[in-house]
Design a protein around this motif. Sequence first.
Motif, PDB file in Angstrom:
ATOM      1  N   THR A 245       4.844  -2.379  -6.470  1.00  0.00           N
ATOM      2  CA  THR A 245       3.678  -3.066  -7.150  1.00  0.00           C
ATOM      3  C   THR A 245       2.408  -2.211  -6.851  1.00  0.00           C
ATOM      4  N   GLY A 246       2.134  -1.451  -5.931  1.00  0.00           N
ATOM      5  CA  GLY A 246       1.057  -0.521  -5.377  1.00  0.00           C
ATOM      6  C   GLY A 246       1.074  -0.248  -3.962  1.00  0.00           C
ATOM      7  N   SER A 247      -0.288   0.103  -3.478  1.00  0.00           N
ATOM      8  CA  SER A 247      -0.113   0.502  -2.137  1.00  0.00           C
ATOM      9  C   SER A 247      -1.262  -0.135  -1.458  1.00  0.00           C
TER      10      SER A 247
ATOM     11  N   TYR B  55      -3.839  -0.219   2.667  1.00  0.00           N
ATOM     12  CA  TYR B  55      -3.820   0.352   3.975  1.00  0.00           C
ATOM     13  C   TYR B  55      -3.878  -0.942   4.951  1.00  0.00           C
TER      14      TYR B  55
ATOM     15  N   TYR C 149      -2.044  -8.892  -3.796  1.00  0.00           N
ATOM     16  CA  TYR C 149      -1.008  -8.624  -5.264  1.00  0.00           C
ATOM     17  C   TYR C 149      -0.358  -9.933  -5.576  1.00  0.00           C
TER      18      TYR C 149
END
Lengths: 326, 97
Positions: free
Chosen positions: B26-28, B30, B45
């Motif tokens: 779905t993405g990244s 930190y 998300y």
Amino acid sequence: MSNTPERSESAAETHSADLEQGFLAKIESETKIEPKDWMPDAYRKTLIRQIAQHAHSEVVGMQPEGNWITRAPTLHRKIGLLAKVQDECGHGLYLYSAAETLGTSREELVTALHEGRMKYSSIFNYPTLTWADIGAIGWLVDGAAIVNQISLCRTSYGPYARAMVRICKEESFHQRQGYGIMVTLAKGTADQRAMAQDALNRWWWPSLMMFGPHDSDSAHTQSSTTWKIKRQSNDELRQRFVDITVPQADYLGLKLPDPDLRWNADRSHYDFGEIDWDEFWRVVKGGGPCHLQRMATRKAAHENGRWVREAAAVYAHKQRTDQQVA
Amino acid sequence: MTNAPDQWPLWEVFVRTKRGLNHQHTGSLYAADAKMALENARDLYTRRQEGVSIWAVPATEITASSPEDEGPFFEPAEDKVYRHPTFYPVPDGVENL
């Protein structure tokens, strides 16, 4: 078959030309470019800049709207606005995530913004003077963003396109929330109507400016178009926004602050007046009323959060070390 | 690789949107540690109930095939049409094959 310098150089040139051909063939066939694919340096650089500036815009954009969270007139409006501002933060994060796939880090991007080497959308340099501004922003600023972002759903770089699809799903609540506020005010008391009209008067032209300079004055347009980063031109998108929005203003019974606005039956589009391009460039170059304040607030937020980031990192390290010892 | 004291590692996030489906990338984001990564992933998300399960993986732990090798790496499958059912004729009148 000796490996002379000339021979290696010409082999390298051929290889490079092959890579470029392969890249252009993907663009031509609407095949998405994904992270780690070979791409021209200029494609990479322009995308990092565009995606990161889009991300910075979302995060800075939390400020003018955050300004009214404590003063929203009802709990219903307050939770809606809180959810919207939370979403904008999330949008910024999706976009940073996409930019970082191109070989940069959050630290680099944030530093570039704070040092003035990257920009954010000038629209966020205008102040939110009344509650009606929150309605106008949701309706017009998010509305303009939606027109732009729908077009970008077909951009050639995979992660950017996917971020746009995700953002578009969330953005339409933003616009309805804003328009809902405008409806309440426009159908309310004379004071409320006047406040709504005043907000529209101040936000209309800056919203049109969001689409950028005329195509003829746009430096980056050619390569962005060839590489299918940009799928429709500034003027095309601006025209679409005007055509969609005029009937929405008519429903509200509010007047758009443009004496030259009229339906053109020959073109099947609205004709509209010329943007004040002096104002446009003045604001783009940092002259917007709230630019200094936005930057100062952004930097302070980052600096004031440093101790939290450090403490969390130290704690995480300590937990890992304790586990290893145990 | 040394980070500044306030730098957190990067995590890749995978979300199962509903039971019966796979986790999808779905993405990244930190985060300082695994617990924070899950919480941040939930907040970033799944604000609209888009997930029933989240995996967060440190980005450094992911091994990926290289796009440059895409052709040769996947080539063995290209000419093996006999792996597809359509390669095998079914006699007329025979059912449930």
